[in-house]
Design a protein around this motif. Structure first.
Motif, PDB file in Angstrom:
ATOM      1  N   LEU A  50       0.772  -1.150   0.017  1.00  0.00           N
ATOM      2  CA  LEU A  50       0.069   0.203   0.131  1.00  0.00           C
ATOM      3  C   LEU A  50       0.972   1.337   0.024  1.00  0.00           C
ATOM      4  N   GLY A  51       0.316   2.416  -0.495  1.00  0.00           N
ATOM      5  CA  GLY A  51       1.157   3.569  -0.559  1.00  0.00           C
ATOM      6  C   GLY A  51       1.168   4.182   0.809  1.00  0.00           C
ATOM      7  N   PRO A  52       1.612   5.729   0.825  1.00  0.00           N
ATOM      8  CA  PRO A  52       2.165   6.163   2.331  1.00  0.00           C
ATOM      9  C   PRO A  52       0.745   6.779   2.895  1.00  0.00           C
ATOM     10  N   ILE A  53      -0.435   6.828   2.422  1.00  0.00           N
ATOM     11  CA  ILE A  53      -1.819   7.154   3.276  1.00  0.00           C
ATOM     12  C   ILE A  53      -2.396   5.749   3.448  1.00  0.00           C
ATOM     13  N   SER A  54      -2.899   4.869   2.509  1.00  0.00           N
ATOM     14  CA  SER A  54      -3.418   3.786   2.995  1.00  0.00           C
ATOM     15  C   SER A  54      -2.600   2.742   3.970  1.00  0.00           C
ATOM     16  N   VAL A  55      -1.282   2.773   3.947  1.00  0.00           N
ATOM     17  CA  VAL A  55      -0.575   1.986   4.659  1.00  0.00           C
ATOM     18  C   VAL A  55      -0.810   2.204   6.274  1.00  0.00           C
ATOM     19  N   TRP A  56      -1.398   3.365   6.545  1.00  0.00           N
ATOM     20  CA  TRP A  56      -1.594   3.598   8.077  1.00  0.00           C
ATOM     21  C   TRP A  56      -2.841   2.857   8.586  1.00  0.00           C
ATOM     22  N   ARG A  57      -3.185   1.867   7.806  1.00  0.00           N
ATOM     23  CA  ARG A  57      -4.239   0.911   8.388  1.00  0.00           C
ATOM     24  C   ARG A  57      -3.496   0.256   9.558  1.00  0.00           C
ATOM     25  N   ILE A  58      -2.178   0.350   9.661  1.00  0.00           N
ATOM     26  CA  ILE A  58      -1.484  -0.013  10.776  1.00  0.00           C
ATOM     27  C   ILE A  58      -1.662   0.625  11.839  1.00  0.00           C
ATOM     28  N   LEU A  59      -2.049   1.953  11.916  1.00  0.00           N
ATOM     29  CA  LEU A  59      -2.397   2.699  13.070  1.00  0.00           C
ATOM     30  C   LEU A  59      -3.341   3.750  12.655  1.00  0.00           C
ATOM     31  N   PRO A  60      -4.499   3.469  12.531  1.00  0.00           N
ATOM     32  CA  PRO A  60      -5.773   4.609  11.793  1.00  0.00           C
ATOM     33  C   PRO A  60      -5.355   6.217  12.537  1.00  0.00           C
ATOM     34  N   ALA A  69      -6.773  12.283  13.272  1.00  0.00           N
ATOM     35  CA  ALA A  69      -6.821  11.600  14.663  1.00  0.00           C
ATOM     36  C   ALA A  69      -8.315  12.246  15.166  1.00  0.00           C
ATOM     37  N   ILE A  70      -8.531  13.300  15.443  1.00  0.00           N
ATOM     38  CA  ILE A  70     -10.089  13.687  15.916  1.00  0.00           C
ATOM     39  C   ILE A  70     -11.118  13.117  15.213  1.00  0.00           C
ATOM     40  N   VAL A  71     -11.030  13.055  13.753  1.00  0.00           N
ATOM     41  CA  VAL A  71     -12.173  12.378  12.949  1.00  0.00           C
ATOM     42  C   VAL A  71     -12.165  10.922  13.318  1.00  0.00           C
ATOM     43  N   LYS A  72     -11.138  10.200  13.340  1.00  0.00           N
ATOM     44  CA  LYS A  72     -11.080   8.996  13.685  1.00  0.00           C
ATOM     45  C   LYS A  72     -11.590   8.559  15.166  1.00  0.00           C
ATOM     46  N   ALA A 120      -6.085  -1.416  11.610  1.00  0.00           N
ATOM     47  CA  ALA A 120      -7.502  -1.664  11.173  1.00  0.00           C
ATOM     48  C   ALA A 120      -7.882  -3.042  10.906  1.00  0.00           C
ATOM     49  N   ALA A 121      -9.175  -3.451  10.765  1.00  0.00           N
ATOM     50  CA  ALA A 121      -9.611  -4.752  10.424  1.00  0.00           C
ATOM     51  C   ALA A 121      -8.765  -5.472   9.256  1.00  0.00           C
ATOM     52  N   ASN A 122      -8.452  -4.567   8.321  1.00  0.00           N
ATOM     53  CA  ASN A 122      -8.112  -4.731   6.854  1.00  0.00           C
ATOM     54  C   ASN A 122      -6.451  -4.673   6.871  1.00  0.00           C
ATOM     55  N   TRP A 123      -5.789  -4.746   7.986  1.00  0.00           N
ATOM     56  CA  TRP A 123      -4.287  -4.329   7.903  1.00  0.00           C
ATOM     57  C   TRP A 123      -3.562  -5.725   7.884  1.00  0.00           C
ATOM     58  N   GLY A 124      -2.733  -5.884   6.878  1.00  0.00           N
ATOM     59  CA  GLY A 124      -1.977  -7.123   6.962  1.00  0.00           C
ATOM     60  C   GLY A 124      -1.599  -7.336   5.559  1.00  0.00           C
ATOM     61  N   PRO A 125      -0.914  -8.584   4.971  1.00  0.00           N
ATOM     62  CA  PRO A 125      -0.265  -8.563   3.822  1.00  0.00           C
ATOM     63  C   PRO A 125      -1.718  -8.604   2.545  1.00  0.00           C
ATOM     64  N   TYR A 126      -1.294  -7.914   1.549  1.00  0.00           N
ATOM     65  CA  TYR A 126      -2.442  -7.680   0.538  1.00  0.00           C
ATOM     66  C   TYR A 126      -3.114  -8.768  -0.181  1.00  0.00           C
ATOM     67  N   GLU A 136     -11.921   1.872   3.913  1.00  0.00           N
ATOM     68  CA  GLU A 136     -10.540   2.454   4.654  1.00  0.00           C
ATOM     69  C   GLU A 136     -11.119   3.325   6.083  1.00  0.00           C
ATOM     70  N   HIS A 137     -12.246   3.785   6.082  1.00  0.00           N
ATOM     71  CA  HIS A 137     -12.666   4.747   7.253  1.00  0.00           C
ATOM     72  C   HIS A 137     -13.247   3.737   8.414  1.00  0.00           C
ATOM     73  N   GLU A 138     -13.620   2.631   8.294  1.00  0.00           N
ATOM     74  CA  GLU A 138     -14.245   1.834   9.109  1.00  0.00           C
ATOM     75  C   GLU A 138     -13.204   1.527  10.511  1.00  0.00           C
ATOM     76  N   ILE A 139     -13.952   1.476  11.490  1.00  0.00           N
ATOM     77  CA  ILE A 139     -13.417   1.343  12.770  1.00  0.00           C
ATOM     78  C   ILE A 139     -12.724   0.081  12.825  1.00  0.00           C
ATOM     79  N   PRO A 140     -11.553   0.061  13.412  1.00  0.00           N
ATOM     80  CA  PRO A 140     -10.655  -1.223  13.277  1.00  0.00           C
ATOM     81  C   PRO A 140     -11.316  -2.127  14.686  1.00  0.00           C
ATOM     82  N   THR A 141     -11.125  -3.548  14.409  1.00  0.00           N
ATOM     83  CA  THR A 141     -11.540  -4.343  15.371  1.00  0.00           C
ATOM     84  C   THR A 141     -10.583  -5.227  15.969  1.00  0.00           C
TER      85      THR A 141
END
Length: 622
Positions: free
Chosen positions: A88-98, A563-566, A585-591, A611-616
């Protein structure tokens, strides 16, 4: 696996790709040369040699090497691993830490600002390249465009001399009229400007008096800017499939030119004096006692390797999952630093000859940045036999060094768009890429007005400084201390194989303590020693400095906003919301599903998870 898009592939992908949706590099060479081209840029030629000379010569290599090991390489390896792991690119890769997704947005916005003015510098190189196609270089003498301050040599204004047994002080015309000789060390010189300096200001830039005086668009610089964007667009029209082939020339040929310039420079009289100032007898080990030297070393490494710009994540995201990103990171970092040292010999050997010919000390002809690339070095080249040839080679080298860095910067932007709108990029990659180039060309027109150089300097002063440092500090803190350094190491081992605990000792030391502390120190130092932007002796108006602050605020404001929006979108009380947003995020991991293994068997398919859904995913710090 969903193959619904595989029948509608664009040129960015091929059937042999491991990831048929995003595409992969055609081979390892494409990736490595793209990374080298991205890391090795104009700063290696016009910034590092001057810093070395200024900070103790050869002694500067000690803090420079240490900062490579302690700050540069750990961040470089982290970003390469991050992009490759998630594809993932530099924005979407932050599924690691929303919570920190704003950091990725900051990186992309800063890269956009930099892309605007960086191509203007490439346009300068193109202009000088075309100007070199003349029998006599136009900056080799004071031609019709020059004023009465222009001179090829230093002019003596007054000095001491002996007259009838007494020492007198008189102007130089009196001394020459009476056939007297100035005493050594007593000569004062008139304030003059060399032809190359006046050519740069009066002809190339048509520079105005300041930021307040915008003036007209310099049409030939605008055409050069258009040409540079056309080259970038042509190289990227198929994404990594086309740019990966272009870099075989743009990344490798500068080394051929550097070698030619070094061999030519080494054969000139005075070359040894220049090299001694650079890294020889003039080296001063006591300089290492000064904190400024260590700050310069850390800053140069940080910016030279292009960490925290988003480009390393974007380029690495097209790697195959089991690529050895560890060895790649070391190879690219060492190549980058070796290039800087090598370039210094080519620069200083010819500057040494210039000092010899003009009978000046090397310290008076050495400069950095624009003054080195477009004033001092062209002046030195104009004194060589067959000077148009050497001038052409030098500016062709600058052009190539700039272009492959620019390729990666624009690829960062298109990768970001691809991650957000994959179906659009699948069908409209070429129009989108061209649209990005056209938009950035139009935004860059302010930088080719008569006040353009002031805008270039302003954007560089603000956007390429603190914003990147802030992003880097938050990036390493977020991944190591919130996501979990040990968890991240396990992610890397899924790609490169299991390593011993001893293997990770150095990386843990750097990631957990040394690198964050160094980055914080550089950031604090930069804030404490801040000075308003200037270009030479020209001060910026208050509104210009305010515009600079607005640019950097616009870059970093997305970090707290996102951060506030999340947090607002999360569920539970405030503490629960913050904790929830600090989990992957729930969809974080190998593609690809085939790479997820047991650790990520729970993953939600990226195509089905917004992308915007809350991590579980459970777990806070591992």
């Amino acid at each position: 696996k969903d193959f619904s898009l595989s029948n509608d592939k664009d040129a960015h992908t091929s059937d042999s790709d491991e990831n048929v949706e995003r595409g992969n590099w055609s081979n390892k060479g494409d990736y490595l040369l793209s990374m080298v081209g991205y890391a090795v840029g104009l700063g290696n030629v016009w910034r590092f040699p001057y810093l070395t000379y200024q900070n103790g010569g050869g002694a500067f290599l000690i803090p420079y090497t240490l900062m490579l090991a302690l700050a540069g390489l750990p961040l470089f390896f982290m970003e390469c691993s991050l992009g490759q792991f998630a594809s993932l690119g530099p924005i979407s890769v932050w599924r690691i830490l929303p919570l920190f997704q704003g950091v990725g947005i900051t990186m992309v916005i800063i890269s956009t600002f930099v892309a605007i003015y960086y191509n203007v510098i490439i346009a300068y190189a193109l202009y000088y390249l075309f100007a070199s196609f003349q029998k006599v270089l136009p900056w080799s003498d004071c031609f019709s465009w020059a004023d009465n301050l222009c001179s090829k040599t230093r002019l003596v204004s007054d000095c001491n001399a002996t007259l009838y047994g007494e020492i007198i002080h008189a102007n130089y015309s009196f001394i020459t009229n009476n056939n007297l000789t100035c005493l050594n060390g007593t000569m004062n010189y008139k304030s003059v400007q060399f032809p190359s300096e006046q050519y740069w200001n009066k002809v190339a830039l048509q520079r105005s008096s300041g930021l307040d005086e915008t003036g007209n668009i310099v049409w030939y610089l605008a055409l050069c800017l258009l040409l540079s964007w056309m080259i970038v667009g042509a190289a990227l029209f198929k994404g990594i499939k086309s740019s990966g082939k272009v870099v075989y020339f743009t990344a490798l040929f500068p080394y051929v030119i550097l070698l030619i310039l070094l061999v030519r420079g080494a054969t000139l009289e005075g070359a040894l004096d220049g090299i001694e100032y650079y890294i020889g007898k003039q080296s001063n080990i006591t300089k290492l006692m000064e904190a400024e030297v260590w700050k310069d070393a850390a800053t140069q490494i940080f910016y030279s390797l292009s960490v925290a710009w988003g480009g390393l994540v974007a380029l690495s995201s097209y790697n195959k999952f089991h690529n050895n990103c560890y060895s790649d990171a070391i190879l690219v970092c060492v190549t980058n630093c070796a290039t800087s040292v090598f370039a210094g010999f080519a620069i200083f050997s010819i500057l040494g000859h210039m000092a010899f010919v003009s009978e000046r000390p090397v310290s008076e002809v050495v400069d950095s940045g624009f003054d080195l690339a477009f004033v001092a070095y062209p002046e030195a080249l104009s004194k060589l036999p067959v000077s148009p040839l050497w001038s052409f080679l030098f500016f062709f080298m600058l052009l190539l060094l700039g272009l492959d860095s620019q390729f990666a910067t624009i690829e960062t932007l298109t990768t970001t768009i691809q991650d957000i709108y994959p179906k659009v990029m699948k069908k409209l990659r070429i129009p989108v890429t061209l649209g990005v180039c056209v938009l950035l060309f139009l935004l860059g027109l302010i930088c080719v007005t008569q006040a353009g150089i002031y805008w270039v300097n302003l954007i560089d002063h603000f956007c390429a400084g603190w914003g990147i440092l802030i992003a880097a500090v938050l990036e390493i803190i977020g991944i190591v201390y919130i996501y979990g350094g040990n968890r991240f190491i396990e992610d890397i081992e899924m790609m490169i194989g299991k390593k011993s605990r001893l293997f990770w000792v150095w990386w843990r030391m750097c990631w957990f303590f040394i690198t964050p502390v160094l980055l914080m120190a550089i950031l604090v130092w930069s804030l404490v020693t801040f000075s308003p932007p200037t270009y030479g002796s020209v001060l910026y108006p208050a509104w210009g400095t305010a515009v600079g602050w607005c640019m950097i605020i616009f870059c970093v404001i997305w970090i707290p906003i996102v951060a506030i929006v999340k947090i607002v979108k999360a569920e539970g009380n405030l503490c629960q919301r913050i904790v929830s947003c600090c989990r992957p995020a729930a969809n974080w991991g190998p593609y690809l599903e085939c790479h997820r293994g047991e650790r990520y068997s729970h993953i939600v398919d990226p195509k089905k998870e917004k992308e915007h859904e809350i991590p579980t995913v459970s777990g806070f710090v591992y």
